[in-house]
Design an enzyme around this catalytic site. Sequence first.
Site, short mmCIF file in Angstrom:
data_model
loop_
_atom_site.label_atom_id
_atom_site.label_comp_id
_atom_site.label_asym_id
_atom_site.label_seq_id
_atom_site.Cartn_x
_atom_site.Cartn_y
_atom_site.Cartn_z
N GLU A 78 57.47 12.45 44.46
CA GLU A 78 56.67 11.40 43.83
C GLU A 78 56.94 11.29 42.33
OE1 GLU A 78 52.41 11.90 44.11
OE2 GLU A 78 52.09 9.84 43.41
N ASP A 105 55.23 15.58 47.99
CA ASP A 105 54.13 15.25 47.08
C ASP A 105 53.67 16.57 46.47
OD1 ASP A 105 51.89 14.45 45.72
OD2 ASP A 105 51.26 13.03 47.27
N ILE A 107 51.38 17.43 44.21
CA ILE A 107 49.91 17.61 44.34
C ILE A 107 49.39 16.34 45.00
CG2 ILE A 107 47.67 17.94 43.24
CD1 ILE A 107 48.98 19.13 40.82
N ASP A 108 48.89 16.45 46.20
CA ASP A 108 48.25 15.29 46.82
C ASP A 108 46.75 15.47 46.65
OD1 ASP A 108 48.33 12.81 48.30
OD2 ASP A 108 47.36 13.93 49.90
N THR A 110 45.44 14.46 43.14
CA THR A 110 45.43 14.79 41.70
C THR A 110 44.05 14.53 41.08
OG1 THR A 110 47.78 14.37 41.52
CG2 THR A 110 46.53 14.24 39.48
N ASP A 233 53.06 10.94 50.87
CA ASP A 233 51.68 11.24 51.29
C ASP A 233 51.65 11.57 52.79
OD1 ASP A 233 50.41 10.40 48.78
OD2 ASP A 233 50.90 8.36 49.39
#
Length: 288
Positions: A78, A105, A107-108, A110, A233
Amino acid sequence: MSNDQKEIYTIGSKSYTAVAINTAAKAGEWIKLKLGAHARLDLKSSSQDLVTEVDRGSEALIRNLIKTHFPDHAFLGEEGVGSGPEASVKALQEAIGEDYLWIVDPIDGTTNFVHGFPFFSVSIALAHRGEVIVGVVYDPIHDELFVAEKGKGAYLKGKPMRVSAEARLSDSLVATGFPAGTHTTLPVNMKGLQSIAPHVRNIRVVGSAALHMAYVAAGRLSGFWEIGLNSWDLAAGALLVKEAGGEVTDTMGRSYSLPVRHVLATNGGIHRELQLQLAAADATGYEA
Ligand code: IPD
Ligand code: CA
Ligand code: CA
Protein backbone atom coordinates in the site's frame (compact mmCIF):
# COMPACT_ATOMS: atom_id res chain seq x y z
CA MET A 1 0.95 -33.64 -4.45
CA SER A 2 2.72 -33.57 -7.83
CA ASN A 3 6.23 -32.18 -8.20
CA ASP A 4 4.80 -29.26 -10.16
CA GLN A 5 2.45 -28.36 -7.33
CA LYS A 6 5.26 -28.70 -4.83
CA GLU A 7 7.29 -26.22 -6.84
CA ILE A 8 4.54 -23.61 -6.40
CA TYR A 9 4.78 -23.67 -2.62
CA THR A 10 8.47 -24.21 -1.92
CA ILE A 11 11.81 -23.22 -3.32
CA GLY A 12 14.47 -25.55 -2.00
CA SER A 13 13.61 -25.81 1.67
CA LYS A 14 11.99 -22.36 1.88
CA SER A 15 8.23 -22.44 2.29
CA TYR A 16 6.37 -19.37 1.08
CA THR A 17 3.94 -19.78 3.94
CA ALA A 18 6.70 -19.94 6.54
CA VAL A 19 8.21 -16.72 5.18
CA ALA A 20 4.78 -15.02 5.17
CA ILE A 21 4.12 -16.08 8.77
CA ASN A 22 7.55 -15.10 10.02
CA THR A 23 7.40 -11.73 8.25
CA ALA A 24 3.89 -10.89 9.50
CA ALA A 25 4.90 -11.83 13.05
CA LYS A 26 8.03 -9.65 12.95
CA ALA A 27 6.18 -6.67 11.48
CA GLY A 28 3.33 -7.11 13.98
CA GLU A 29 5.68 -7.17 16.97
CA TRP A 30 7.39 -4.01 15.73
CA ILE A 31 4.08 -2.20 15.21
CA LYS A 32 2.98 -3.16 18.71
CA LEU A 33 6.14 -1.60 20.16
CA LYS A 34 5.27 1.62 18.35
CA LEU A 35 1.68 1.79 19.60
CA GLY A 36 1.05 5.20 21.13
CA ALA A 37 4.47 6.40 19.96
CA HIS A 38 4.06 7.35 16.31
CA ALA A 39 5.82 10.64 15.55
CA ARG A 40 4.14 11.67 12.32
CA LEU A 41 0.60 11.61 11.02
CA ASP A 42 -0.12 12.46 7.38
CA LEU A 43 -3.32 12.49 5.34
CA LYS A 44 -3.65 10.64 2.05
CA SER A 45 -6.74 10.70 -0.21
CA SER A 46 -9.01 12.37 2.39
CA SER A 47 -9.06 13.66 5.95
CA GLN A 48 -10.13 10.14 6.96
CA ASP A 49 -7.28 8.38 5.15
CA LEU A 50 -4.33 8.32 7.56
CA VAL A 51 -0.71 7.19 7.33
CA THR A 52 2.11 7.28 9.88
CA GLU A 53 5.83 6.58 9.71
CA VAL A 54 5.00 3.23 11.35
CA ASP A 55 2.95 2.17 8.28
CA ARG A 56 5.91 3.05 6.07
CA GLY A 57 8.42 1.39 8.42
CA SER A 58 6.35 -1.79 8.62
CA GLU A 59 6.14 -1.97 4.83
CA ALA A 60 9.91 -1.47 4.48
CA LEU A 61 10.54 -4.23 7.02
CA ILE A 62 8.17 -6.63 5.23
CA ARG A 63 9.55 -5.83 1.79
CA ASN A 64 13.15 -6.31 2.94
CA LEU A 65 12.43 -9.65 4.58
CA ILE A 66 10.51 -10.97 1.58
CA LYS A 67 13.12 -9.73 -0.88
CA THR A 68 15.87 -11.41 1.18
CA HIS A 69 14.15 -14.76 0.72
CA PHE A 70 12.70 -14.26 -2.77
CA PRO A 71 14.60 -11.53 -4.63
CA ASP A 72 12.88 -12.33 -7.94
CA HIS A 73 9.35 -11.98 -6.63
CA ALA A 74 7.30 -8.85 -7.27
CA PHE A 75 5.94 -6.74 -4.42
CA LEU A 76 2.80 -4.60 -4.16
CA GLY A 77 2.46 -2.74 -0.87
CA GLU A 78 0.00 0.00 0.00
CA GLU A 79 2.63 2.54 0.97
CA GLY A 80 4.52 2.10 -2.30
CA VAL A 81 1.48 3.24 -4.29
CA GLY A 82 0.13 6.78 -4.69
CA SER A 83 -3.07 7.56 -2.78
CA GLY A 84 -6.59 7.23 -4.19
CA PRO A 85 -8.41 4.47 -6.07
CA GLU A 86 -7.02 5.24 -9.56
CA ALA A 87 -3.41 4.77 -8.44
CA SER A 88 -4.31 1.52 -6.63
CA VAL A 89 -6.13 0.09 -9.64
CA LYS A 90 -3.24 0.98 -11.95
CA ALA A 91 -0.60 -0.49 -9.64
CA LEU A 92 -2.49 -3.78 -9.42
CA GLN A 93 -3.04 -3.88 -13.21
CA GLU A 94 0.69 -3.48 -13.74
CA ALA A 95 1.64 -6.19 -11.25
CA ILE A 96 -1.13 -8.80 -11.57
CA GLY A 97 0.58 -10.71 -14.40
CA GLU A 98 3.72 -11.41 -12.34
CA ASP A 99 4.56 -15.04 -11.66
CA TYR A 100 4.86 -14.40 -7.94
CA LEU A 101 3.43 -11.24 -6.40
CA TRP A 102 3.39 -10.40 -2.68
CA ILE A 103 0.46 -8.14 -1.78
CA VAL A 104 0.87 -6.34 1.51
CA ASP A 105 -1.02 -4.03 3.83
CA PRO A 106 1.60 -3.12 6.45
CA ILE A 107 -1.03 -1.87 8.94
CA ASP A 108 -4.68 -2.51 8.17
CA GLY A 109 -6.57 -0.32 10.60
CA THR A 110 -4.27 2.71 10.81
CA THR A 111 -7.01 4.86 12.36
CA ASN A 112 -7.30 2.34 15.21
CA PHE A 113 -3.52 2.25 15.55
CA VAL A 114 -3.38 6.06 15.80
CA HIS A 115 -6.08 6.16 18.47
CA GLY A 116 -4.86 3.14 20.42
CA PHE A 117 -8.05 1.20 19.64
CA PRO A 118 -6.62 -2.30 19.84
CA PHE A 119 -7.73 -3.80 16.52
CA PHE A 120 -5.36 -3.65 13.58
CA SER A 121 -3.44 -6.19 11.56
CA VAL A 122 -0.69 -6.96 9.12
CA SER A 123 -1.95 -8.56 5.91
CA ILE A 124 0.37 -10.50 3.62
CA ALA A 125 -0.69 -12.51 0.56
CA LEU A 126 1.23 -14.27 -2.17
CA ALA A 127 -0.38 -14.56 -5.60
CA HIS A 128 0.85 -16.96 -8.28
CA ARG A 129 -0.12 -15.70 -11.74
CA GLY A 130 -2.96 -13.66 -10.29
CA GLU A 131 -4.30 -16.28 -7.90
CA VAL A 132 -3.75 -16.05 -4.16
CA ILE A 133 -1.96 -19.15 -2.84
CA VAL A 134 -0.92 -17.95 0.63
CA GLY A 135 -2.71 -15.56 2.98
CA VAL A 136 -1.64 -14.45 6.44
CA VAL A 137 -3.33 -11.90 8.70
CA TYR A 138 -1.66 -11.15 12.03
CA ASP A 139 -3.22 -9.22 14.91
CA PRO A 140 -0.30 -8.37 17.20
CA ILE A 141 -2.38 -7.07 20.11
CA HIS A 142 -4.30 -10.30 20.56
CA ASP A 143 -1.41 -12.36 19.21
CA GLU A 144 -3.68 -14.05 16.68
CA LEU A 145 -2.19 -15.33 13.47
CA PHE A 146 -4.63 -16.43 10.77
CA VAL A 147 -3.08 -18.41 7.94
CA ALA A 148 -4.32 -20.14 4.81
CA GLU A 149 -2.70 -22.00 1.97
CA LYS A 150 -4.64 -22.71 -1.20
CA GLY A 151 -6.11 -26.21 -1.02
CA LYS A 152 -4.75 -26.84 2.46
CA GLY A 153 -7.26 -25.13 4.74
CA ALA A 154 -7.17 -22.15 7.08
CA TYR A 155 -5.72 -22.13 10.58
CA LEU A 156 -5.74 -19.95 13.67
CA LYS A 157 -2.91 -20.63 16.09
CA GLY A 158 -2.39 -23.95 14.33
CA LYS A 159 -6.03 -25.10 14.69
CA PRO A 160 -8.27 -25.48 11.61
CA MET A 161 -10.80 -22.67 11.15
CA ARG A 162 -14.37 -23.10 9.97
CA VAL A 163 -16.92 -20.46 9.02
CA SER A 164 -20.10 -20.18 11.13
CA ALA A 165 -23.31 -22.07 10.38
CA GLU A 166 -26.00 -19.35 10.24
CA ALA A 167 -28.31 -19.82 7.29
CA ARG A 168 -30.45 -16.69 7.70
CA LEU A 169 -29.60 -13.01 7.95
CA SER A 170 -31.85 -12.74 11.00
CA ASP A 171 -29.47 -15.05 12.93
CA SER A 172 -26.33 -13.32 11.70
CA LEU A 173 -23.67 -11.00 13.05
CA VAL A 174 -22.15 -9.10 10.13
CA ALA A 175 -19.50 -6.42 9.73
CA THR A 176 -18.80 -3.57 7.41
CA GLY A 177 -16.54 -0.52 7.31
CA PHE A 178 -16.73 3.23 6.93
CA PRO A 179 -14.50 3.72 3.88
CA ALA A 180 -12.32 6.81 3.54
CA GLY A 181 -13.98 8.03 0.30
CA THR A 182 -16.22 10.49 2.10
CA HIS A 183 -18.11 11.58 -1.04
CA THR A 184 -17.87 8.36 -3.05
CA THR A 185 -17.67 4.98 -1.29
CA LEU A 186 -18.86 6.07 2.16
CA PRO A 187 -22.37 7.18 1.09
CA VAL A 188 -22.89 3.90 -0.81
CA ASN A 189 -21.79 1.84 2.17
CA MET A 190 -24.08 3.87 4.45
CA LYS A 191 -27.02 2.96 2.22
CA GLY A 192 -26.08 -0.71 2.64
CA LEU A 193 -25.73 -0.30 6.39
CA GLN A 194 -29.15 1.28 6.72
CA SER A 195 -30.76 -1.43 4.63
CA ILE A 196 -29.00 -4.42 6.25
CA ALA A 197 -29.20 -3.35 9.92
CA PRO A 198 -32.89 -4.18 10.51
CA HIS A 199 -32.46 -7.65 8.99
CA VAL A 200 -29.48 -8.97 10.98
CA ARG A 201 -28.85 -9.72 14.65
CA ASN A 202 -26.35 -6.88 14.70
CA ILE A 203 -23.53 -5.12 12.86
CA ARG A 204 -19.93 -4.57 13.91
CA VAL A 205 -17.41 -2.10 12.52
CA VAL A 206 -14.04 -3.05 13.97
CA GLY A 207 -11.95 -0.91 11.58
CA SER A 208 -9.72 -3.44 9.82
CA ALA A 209 -11.04 -5.09 6.67
CA ALA A 210 -8.40 -7.84 6.86
CA LEU A 211 -9.45 -8.66 10.43
CA HIS A 212 -13.12 -8.66 9.44
CA MET A 213 -12.31 -11.23 6.76
CA ALA A 214 -10.25 -13.28 9.23
CA TYR A 215 -13.16 -13.19 11.69
CA VAL A 216 -15.55 -14.49 9.00
CA ALA A 217 -13.08 -17.34 8.41
CA ALA A 218 -12.92 -18.02 12.16
CA GLY A 219 -16.73 -18.14 12.47
CA ARG A 220 -16.87 -15.02 14.68
CA LEU A 221 -18.75 -13.06 12.04
CA SER A 222 -21.34 -14.51 9.66
CA GLY A 223 -20.38 -12.08 6.91
CA PHE A 224 -18.65 -8.86 5.89
CA TRP A 225 -19.13 -6.42 3.04
CA GLU A 226 -17.51 -3.11 2.15
CA ILE A 227 -17.32 -0.83 -0.86
CA GLY A 228 -14.06 0.61 -2.20
CA LEU A 229 -11.35 -1.62 -0.75
CA ASN A 230 -7.99 -2.40 -2.33
CA SER A 231 -6.23 -5.64 -3.21
CA TRP A 232 -3.98 -5.39 -0.13
CA ASP A 233 -7.01 -5.16 2.20
CA LEU A 234 -8.57 -8.33 0.79
CA ALA A 235 -6.11 -10.74 -0.83
CA ALA A 236 -5.02 -12.62 2.31
CA GLY A 237 -8.47 -12.51 3.92
CA ALA A 238 -10.20 -13.82 0.79
CA LEU A 239 -8.10 -16.99 0.89
CA LEU A 240 -8.75 -17.36 4.64
CA VAL A 241 -12.52 -17.25 4.08
CA LYS A 242 -12.47 -19.62 1.12
CA GLU A 243 -10.20 -22.13 2.83
CA ALA A 244 -12.40 -22.01 5.94
CA GLY A 245 -15.39 -23.08 3.81
CA GLY A 246 -16.92 -19.64 3.18
CA GLU A 247 -17.77 -17.68 0.05
CA VAL A 248 -16.09 -14.57 -1.35
CA THR A 249 -17.51 -12.55 -4.24
CA ASP A 250 -17.93 -8.96 -5.25
CA THR A 251 -21.14 -7.26 -4.06
CA MET A 252 -22.87 -8.41 -7.27
CA GLY A 253 -22.14 -12.04 -6.42
CA ARG A 254 -19.35 -12.58 -8.98
CA SER A 255 -16.36 -14.68 -7.91
CA TYR A 256 -13.55 -12.93 -6.07
CA SER A 257 -10.39 -12.04 -7.94
CA LEU A 258 -7.62 -9.58 -7.04
CA PRO A 259 -9.18 -6.52 -8.77
CA VAL A 260 -12.40 -6.78 -6.69
CA ARG A 261 -12.91 -3.60 -4.64
CA HIS A 262 -16.52 -4.03 -3.46
CA VAL A 263 -16.43 -7.25 -1.47
CA LEU A 264 -18.92 -9.66 0.05
CA ALA A 265 -17.45 -12.44 2.20
CA THR A 266 -19.69 -14.77 4.18
CA ASN A 267 -20.11 -18.22 5.66
CA GLY A 268 -21.92 -19.19 2.42
CA GLY A 269 -25.26 -19.76 4.17
CA ILE A 270 -26.27 -16.08 4.14
CA HIS A 271 -24.44 -15.06 0.98
CA ARG A 272 -27.36 -14.83 -1.39
CA GLU A 273 -29.66 -13.13 1.08
CA LEU A 274 -27.05 -10.49 1.91
CA GLN A 275 -26.22 -9.94 -1.76
CA LEU A 276 -29.88 -9.49 -2.68
CA GLN A 277 -30.37 -7.05 0.16
CA LEU A 278 -27.40 -4.94 -0.99
CA ALA A 279 -28.66 -5.01 -4.57
CA ALA A 280 -32.19 -4.02 -3.51
CA ALA A 281 -30.75 -1.05 -1.60
CA ASP A 282 -28.67 -0.03 -4.64
CA ALA A 283 -25.63 -0.38 -2.38
CA THR A 284 -23.35 -2.71 -4.35
CA GLY A 285 -21.12 0.15 -5.55
CA TYR A 286 -21.77 -0.93 -9.16
CA GLU A 287 -24.05 0.81 -11.63
CA ALA A 288 -27.50 -0.82 -11.56
C1 IPD B 1 -8.78 0.64 6.04
C2 IPD B 1 -9.38 -0.39 6.97
C3 IPD B 1 -10.82 -0.04 7.31
C4 IPD B 1 -11.65 0.11 6.05
C5 IPD B 1 -11.03 1.13 5.12
C6 IPD B 1 -9.59 0.71 4.79
P1 IPD B 1 -6.15 1.15 6.27
O1 IPD B 1 -7.45 0.32 5.71
O2 IPD B 1 -9.35 -1.68 6.41
O3 IPD B 1 -11.42 -1.05 8.08
O4 IPD B 1 -12.95 0.54 6.42
O5 IPD B 1 -11.82 1.16 3.95
O6 IPD B 1 -9.03 1.68 3.93
O7 IPD B 1 -6.21 2.51 5.62
O8 IPD B 1 -6.24 1.22 7.73
O9 IPD B 1 -5.05 0.32 5.74
CA1 CA C 1 -6.10 -1.34 4.54
CA1 CA D 1 -2.85 0.20 5.55
